[in-house]
Write a protein that holds these residues in place. Structure first.
Motif, PDB file in Angstrom:
ATOM      1  N   GLU A 178       0.832  -1.199   0.000  1.00  0.00           N
ATOM      2  CA  GLU A 178       0.000   0.000   0.000  1.00  0.00           C
ATOM      3  C   GLU A 178       0.874   1.260   0.000  1.00  0.00           C
ATOM      4  OE1 GLU A 178      -3.926  -1.686   2.366  1.00  0.00           O
ATOM      5  OE2 GLU A 178      -2.366  -0.639   3.518  1.00  0.00           O
ATOM      6  N   ASP A 179       0.268   2.374  -0.378  1.00  0.00           N
ATOM      7  CA  ASP A 179       0.955   3.661  -0.440  1.00  0.00           C
ATOM      8  C   ASP A 179       0.821   4.368   0.914  1.00  0.00           C
ATOM      9  OD1 ASP A 179       1.959   6.164  -0.925  1.00  0.00           O
ATOM     10  OD2 ASP A 179       0.539   6.685  -2.510  1.00  0.00           O
ATOM     11  N   PRO A 180       1.917   4.522   1.685  1.00  0.00           N
ATOM     12  CA  PRO A 180       1.801   5.164   2.996  1.00  0.00           C
ATOM     13  C   PRO A 180       1.427   6.636   2.892  1.00  0.00           C
ATOM     14  CG  PRO A 180       4.106   4.834   2.427  1.00  0.00           C
ATOM     15  CD  PRO A 180       3.305   4.113   1.396  1.00  0.00           C
ATOM     16  N   TYR A 181       1.785   7.275   1.777  1.00  0.00           N
ATOM     17  CA  TYR A 181       1.470   8.695   1.638  1.00  0.00           C
ATOM     18  C   TYR A 181      -0.023   8.915   1.443  1.00  0.00           C
ATOM     19  CZ  TYR A 181       6.483   8.728   1.116  1.00  0.00           C
ATOM     20  OH  TYR A 181       7.817   8.557   1.344  1.00  0.00           O
ATOM     21  N   ALA A 182      -0.673   7.976   0.816  1.00  0.00           N
ATOM     22  CA  ALA A 182      -2.129   8.061   0.697  1.00  0.00           C
ATOM     23  C   ALA A 182      -2.777   7.977   2.070  1.00  0.00           C
ATOM     24  CB  ALA A 182      -2.648   6.937  -0.206  1.00  0.00           C
ATOM     25  N   LEU A 183      -2.183   7.171   2.955  1.00  0.00           N
ATOM     26  CA  LEU A 183      -2.714   7.065   4.313  1.00  0.00           C
ATOM     27  C   LEU A 183      -2.483   8.362   5.094  1.00  0.00           C
ATOM     28  CD1 LEU A 183      -4.022   5.486   6.584  1.00  0.00           C
ATOM     29  CD2 LEU A 183      -1.806   4.398   7.048  1.00  0.00           C
ATOM     30  N   VAL A 184      -1.308   8.955   4.932  1.00  0.00           N
ATOM     31  CA  VAL A 184      -1.051  10.251   5.580  1.00  0.00           C
ATOM     32  C   VAL A 184      -2.040  11.293   5.077  1.00  0.00           C
ATOM     33  CG1 VAL A 184       0.614  12.146   5.821  1.00  0.00           C
ATOM     34  CG2 VAL A 184       1.392   9.773   5.986  1.00  0.00           C
ATOM     35  N   ALA A 185      -2.284  11.319   3.759  1.00  0.00           N
ATOM     36  CA  ALA A 185      -3.231  12.275   3.191  1.00  0.00           C
ATOM     37  C   ALA A 185      -4.636  12.037   3.738  1.00  0.00           C
ATOM     38  CB  ALA A 185      -3.229  12.169   1.665  1.00  0.00           C
ATOM     39  N   GLN A 186      -5.015  10.786   3.912  1.00  0.00           N
ATOM     40  CA  GLN A 186      -6.331  10.470   4.461  1.00  0.00           C
ATOM     41  C   GLN A 186      -6.473  11.023   5.877  1.00  0.00           C
ATOM     42  OE1 GLN A 186      -7.432   6.265   4.249  1.00  0.00           O
ATOM     43  NE2 GLN A 186      -8.495   6.442   6.208  1.00  0.00           N
ATOM     44  N   VAL A 187      -5.428  10.846   6.684  1.00  0.00           N
ATOM     45  CA  VAL A 187      -5.469  11.370   8.053  1.00  0.00           C
ATOM     46  C   VAL A 187      -5.567  12.892   8.031  1.00  0.00           C
ATOM     47  CG1 VAL A 187      -4.167  11.587  10.202  1.00  0.00           C
ATOM     48  CG2 VAL A 187      -4.219   9.394   8.993  1.00  0.00           C
ATOM     49  N   LEU A 188      -4.781  13.525   7.159  1.00  0.00           N
ATOM     50  CA  LEU A 188      -4.797  14.987   7.085  1.00  0.00           C
ATOM     51  C   LEU A 188      -6.165  15.504   6.631  1.00  0.00           C
ATOM     52  CD1 LEU A 188      -1.233  15.564   5.593  1.00  0.00           C
ATOM     53  CD2 LEU A 188      -2.031  16.277   7.861  1.00  0.00           C
ATOM     54  N   ARG A 189      -6.796  14.796   5.705  1.00  0.00           N
ATOM     55  CA  ARG A 189      -8.143  15.197   5.302  1.00  0.00           C
ATOM     56  C   ARG A 189      -9.105  15.111   6.486  1.00  0.00           C
ATOM     57  NH1 ARG A 189      -6.927  11.738   0.836  1.00  0.00           N
ATOM     58  NH2 ARG A 189      -6.330  12.956  -1.016  1.00  0.00           N
ATOM     59  N   GLY A 190      -8.915  14.082   7.294  1.00  0.00           N
ATOM     60  CA  GLY A 190      -9.758  13.942   8.478  1.00  0.00           C
ATOM     61  C   GLY A 190      -9.603  15.095   9.447  1.00  0.00           C
ATOM     62  N   PHE A 191      -8.456  15.736   9.412  1.00  0.00           N
ATOM     63  CA  PHE A 191      -8.220  16.911  10.261  1.00  0.00           C
ATOM     64  C   PHE A 191      -8.599  18.210   9.559  1.00  0.00           C
ATOM     65  CE2 PHE A 191      -4.763  14.293  12.488  1.00  0.00           C
ATOM     66  CZ  PHE A 191      -5.601  13.985  13.553  1.00  0.00           C
ATOM     67  N   GLY A 192      -9.225  18.100   8.401  1.00  0.00           N
ATOM     68  CA  GLY A 192      -9.665  19.285   7.679  1.00  0.00           C
ATOM     69  C   GLY A 192      -8.560  20.022   6.968  1.00  0.00           C
ATOM     70  N   ALA A 193      -7.465  19.330   6.660  1.00  0.00           N
ATOM     71  CA  ALA A 193      -6.317  19.998   6.059  1.00  0.00           C
ATOM     72  C   ALA A 193      -6.187  19.737   4.565  1.00  0.00           C
ATOM     73  CB  ALA A 193      -5.032  19.552   6.764  1.00  0.00           C
ATOM     74  N   ASP A 213       2.503  15.316  -2.904  1.00  0.00           N
ATOM     75  CA  ASP A 213       1.842  14.768  -4.098  1.00  0.00           C
ATOM     76  C   ASP A 213       0.505  14.120  -3.755  1.00  0.00           C
ATOM     77  OD1 ASP A 213       3.965  15.609  -5.631  1.00  0.00           O
ATOM     78  OD2 ASP A 213       4.901  13.630  -5.807  1.00  0.00           O
ATOM     79  N   ALA A 214       0.418  13.550  -2.548  1.00  0.00           N
ATOM     80  CA  ALA A 214      -0.815  12.870  -2.146  1.00  0.00           C
ATOM     81  C   ALA A 214      -1.899  13.846  -1.695  1.00  0.00           C
ATOM     82  CB  ALA A 214      -0.512  11.875  -1.022  1.00  0.00           C
ATOM     83  N   LEU A 215      -1.523  15.089  -1.428  1.00  0.00           N
ATOM     84  CA  LEU A 215      -2.490  16.095  -0.973  1.00  0.00           C
ATOM     85  C   LEU A 215      -2.250  17.376  -1.782  1.00  0.00           C
ATOM     86  CD1 LEU A 215      -4.606  15.756   1.366  1.00  0.00           C
ATOM     87  CD2 LEU A 215      -3.139  17.271   2.711  1.00  0.00           C
ATOM     88  N   PRO A 216      -2.579  17.357  -3.062  1.00  0.00           N
ATOM     89  CA  PRO A 216      -2.158  18.424  -3.985  1.00  0.00           C
ATOM     90  C   PRO A 216      -2.783  19.779  -3.742  1.00  0.00           C
ATOM     91  CG  PRO A 216      -3.657  16.904  -5.090  1.00  0.00           C
ATOM     92  CD  PRO A 216      -3.326  16.279  -3.767  1.00  0.00           C
ATOM     93  N   HIS A 217      -3.887  19.833  -3.033  1.00  0.00           N
ATOM     94  CA  HIS A 217      -4.570  21.121  -2.856  1.00  0.00           C
ATOM     95  C   HIS A 217      -4.244  21.788  -1.521  1.00  0.00           C
ATOM     96  CE1 HIS A 217      -6.715  20.318  -6.517  1.00  0.00           C
ATOM     97  NE2 HIS A 217      -7.203  19.183  -6.038  1.00  0.00           N
ATOM     98  N   ALA A 218      -3.396  21.168  -0.748  1.00  0.00           N
ATOM     99  CA  ALA A 218      -2.982  21.759   0.522  1.00  0.00           C
ATOM    100  C   ALA A 218      -1.778  22.670   0.299  1.00  0.00           C
ATOM    101  CB  ALA A 218      -2.632  20.673   1.524  1.00  0.00           C
ATOM    102  N   THR A 219      -1.541  23.558   1.255  1.00  0.00           N
ATOM    103  CA  THR A 219      -0.351  24.404   1.277  1.00  0.00           C
ATOM    104  C   THR A 219       0.626  23.817   2.296  1.00  0.00           C
ATOM    105  OG1 THR A 219      -1.621  26.376   0.693  1.00  0.00           O
ATOM    106  CG2 THR A 219       0.526  26.725   1.747  1.00  0.00           C
ATOM    107  N   PHE A 220       1.884  23.675   1.902  1.00  0.00           N
ATOM    108  CA  PHE A 220       2.872  23.062   2.788  1.00  0.00           C
ATOM    109  C   PHE A 220       3.905  24.095   3.224  1.00  0.00           C
ATOM    110  CE2 PHE A 220       0.956  19.542   0.650  1.00  0.00           C
ATOM    111  CZ  PHE A 220       0.894  18.553   1.630  1.00  0.00           C
ATOM    112  N   VAL A 221       4.204  24.075   4.518  1.00  0.00           N
ATOM    113  CA  VAL A 221       5.156  25.032   5.081  1.00  0.00           C
ATOM    114  C   VAL A 221       6.125  24.301   6.010  1.00  0.00           C
ATOM    115  CG1 VAL A 221       3.501  26.949   4.962  1.00  0.00           C
ATOM    116  CG2 VAL A 221       3.650  25.570   7.057  1.00  0.00           C
TER     117      VAL A 221
END
Length: 434
Positions: free
Chosen positions: A150-165, A186-194
Motif C-alpha cells: 500500500e501507499d503510505p502517503y495516501a494514508l497520511v493524506a487520508q489522516v490529514l483530510r480527516g483533520f480538515g487539512a 503529491d498525495a495532498l495536492p490542494h494543501a499548502t505546505f510550510v
C-alpha cells in the motif's frame, strides 16, 4: 553523540592500544583483559584510581513524564494556531521522540506522527510495526497501519483530510527527507505546505525544569568523567587510549558517552585531526564530547596539560577563560544572540588574537538539548532575542596553527534575569577542575 556500537568500538580501541601504548602507560592501565572485566562489572581494581572512584548516576535520571508530553502537545497546538498551521507531520528523529517518546530510524518505510491543531495525534506506521509502535508511544494511542503493498502517503493524506487539512496548511518537520515530503505533497495536492520550524523549534528551544535537570545531570557527569581521565593521563598514551578511558569512565557512571580527544599541535584545529597522536609531558590535550540522560545531552570541552604548562599555553588559556566569562555576563533575556559572540570575540581580539575570525575561527555557541546542536546559534548576524529557558554552548577558543589550541565549553542557561552555566568553569590550566 555516539551510539552503543561506536562506544563498543571505543572500548576495543582502548584495549588494543593499551597493549602497545608504551612501558610508561602499562602500569597505570593494567592488563587489557582485566580492564575489560572491570568495564563489564567484574573486578574494578585494575582501573585507574580516579576512574574507579566514579559513582553510578543513572539512578538519578528522572524521565520526562506523560503530563509534560501533553503540555508539549498543547504548546505545539497553540503555536499552530498562531501560525495558521492545521496539522504537522513529524517523521523519525529527535522531534518524534520529543513529542511522543518514540525512538525510530529513518528508512524507506514511512513512520511518523501527525499533530493536529486540536485533538489527539495520529501515528502512521507499517502494519507489522503496530505492536512496537504502541509499545513505545507515550502520547495518544491512535495508530494507523499500512501494508507493504500500500501507499503510505495516501494514508497520511487520508489522516490529514480527516483533520480538515485537505485544502489547508500542513507543516512538515524540517528534518523530514525530501522524498518523504514530496510524497506527502503529491498525495495532498490542494494543501499548502510550510516548514514546521515555528512549531518544533518553538517548543523545543525553551527547556522545562525537568529538561534542565536532565541536562544538568548529564553535564555534571561529563565534567566528573573528564576530571577522572585527566588524573589518569600518562606519557605515551594515544588519543585512542584516552578516548577509551573516557568510555570506561562513562561505563562506571551508567550513562552512555564519549569524547573526541586531540593532543599537541592537533588541538590547533577546532575539531582536531584523525592523525595518530601521542601524549608527552607539557603537551595540551582537548576533550570535547558528552553523554545522555533520558535523551538529553551534555557538551563540554576542557583543555588540560600533562605536567607543567608553558607560559604561552597559560596566557592563551586565561584569555579564553576571560572570553567565556564575558559572554556569560552579557547573557540575559532580551539581549540579541549575536551580542554574546561579540562580547567573547572582543576579549580575544583585544588580547592580540585577531582580527575577527583569525584565531577564534568559529561562532561562540549553538543551542543544545536533545540534539547536541539545535536552535539557536550565538553568531554574528543573529538578532533573535534570548528568552528564559534557552540553553547554548559557551565555547570560545584560540587556535594557533601548528602550535596548539585552547577551547573551554560549558552549557549556558538563560534564566529569568540573567544566565548561569550548568557546570563550574575551568579556573586555570594548572587546576582545570578546581
Amino acid at each position: 553523540m555516539e551510539n552503543d556500537a561506536i562506544l563498543d568500538n571505543r572500548r576495543r580501541l582502548f584495549l588494543r592500544n593499551s597493549l602497545v601504548a608504551g612501558a610508561a602507560a602499562l602500569p597505570l592501565l593494567g592488563q587489557a583483559g582485566n580492564v575489560l572485566a572491570a568495564d563489564e562489572g567484574g573486578d574494578a581494581s585494575t582501573l585507574p584510581d580516579s576512574i574507579r572512584a566514579l559513582k553510578p548516576v543513572a539512578h538519578r535520571v528522572v524521565p520526562i513524564g506523560a503530563d509534560e508530553r501533553r503540555q508539549r502537545l498543547a504548546r505545539a497546538q497553540q503555536l499552530m494556531g498562531e501560525h495558521g498551521i492545521d496539522a504537522v507531520f513529524i517523521g523519525a528523529g529527535t522531534s518524534l521522540t520529543y513529542f511522543t517518546g518514540m525512538h525510530w530510524w529513518n528508512s524507506e518505510r514511512l513512520t511518523g506522527v501527525i499533530l493536529p491543531r486540536s485533538g489527539e495525534p495520529v501515528y502512521v506506521t507499517p502494519e507489522f510495526e503496530r505492536g512496537r509502535t504502541l509499545e513505545q508511544i507515550k502520547l495518544g494511542n491512535d495508530v494507523r497501519g499500512w501494508q507493504e503493498d500500500e501507499d503510505p502517503y495516501a494514508l497520511v493524506a487520508q489522516v490529514l483530510r480527516g483533520f480538515g487539512a485537505a485544502t489547508g496548511t500542513v507543516g512538515i518537520e524540517e528534518t523530514v527527507p525530501f522524498f518523504r515530503s514530496k510524497g506527502i505533497m503529491d498525495a495532498l495536492p490542494h494543501a499548502t505546505f510550510v516548514d514546521a520550524w515555528p512549531v518544533t523549534a518553538g517548543c523545543r528551544r525553551i527547556k522545562s525544569p525537568a529538561e534542565l535537570a536532565l541536562m544538568r545531570l548529564a553535564n555534571q557527569t561529563t565534567l566528573a568523567v573528564y576530571e577522572a581521565v585527566w588524573k589518569a593521563l600518562a606519557p605515551g598514551m594515544t588519543e585512542n587510549d584516552i578516548a577509551g578511558l573516557v568510555a570506561l569512565a562513562y561505563a562506571r557512571t551508567g550513562l552512555d558517552g564519549s569524547a573526541d580527544v586531540n593532543i599537541g599541535r592537533y588541538t590547533a584545529s577546532p575539531h582536531g585531526s584523525d592523525a595518530p597522536q601521542r601524549l608527552t609531558e607539557g603537551t595540551p590535550v582537548i576533550f570535547d564530547g558528552g553523554c545522555r540522560a533520558d535523551g538529553y545531552t551534555s557538551d563540554i570541552t576542557r583543555t588540560v596539560v600533562l605536567g607543567k604548562a608553558g607560559d604561552d599555553i597559560r596566557r592563551v588559556f586565561d584569555i579564553v577563560l576571560k572570553a567565556q566569562t564575558s559572554a556569560l555576563k552579557a547573557a540575559r533575556p532580551g539581549v540579541a544572540m549575536e551580542a554574546l559572540d561579540a562580547a567573547a570575540r572582543k576579549v580575544i581580539v583585544d588580547a592580540g588574537y585577531g582580527p575577527d575570525y583569525t584565531y577564534f575561527s568559529h561562532r561562540l555557541g549553538h543551542g543544545i538539548g536533545m540534539d547536541m546542536h539545535e536552535w539557536d546559534y550565538l553568531v554574528r548576524g543573529n538578532k533573535h532575542l534570548l528568552e528564559p529557558g534557552m540553553t547554548f554552548s559557551d565555547e570560545p577558543g584560540i587556535y594557533i596553527p601548528d602550535k596548539f589550541g585552547v577551547r573551554l565549553e560549558d552549557i549556558l542557561h538563560i534564566t529569568a534575569d540573567g544566565a548561569e552555566l550548568l557546570t563550574p568553569q575551568s579556573p586555570s590550566i594548572d587546576h582545570p577542575f578546581g
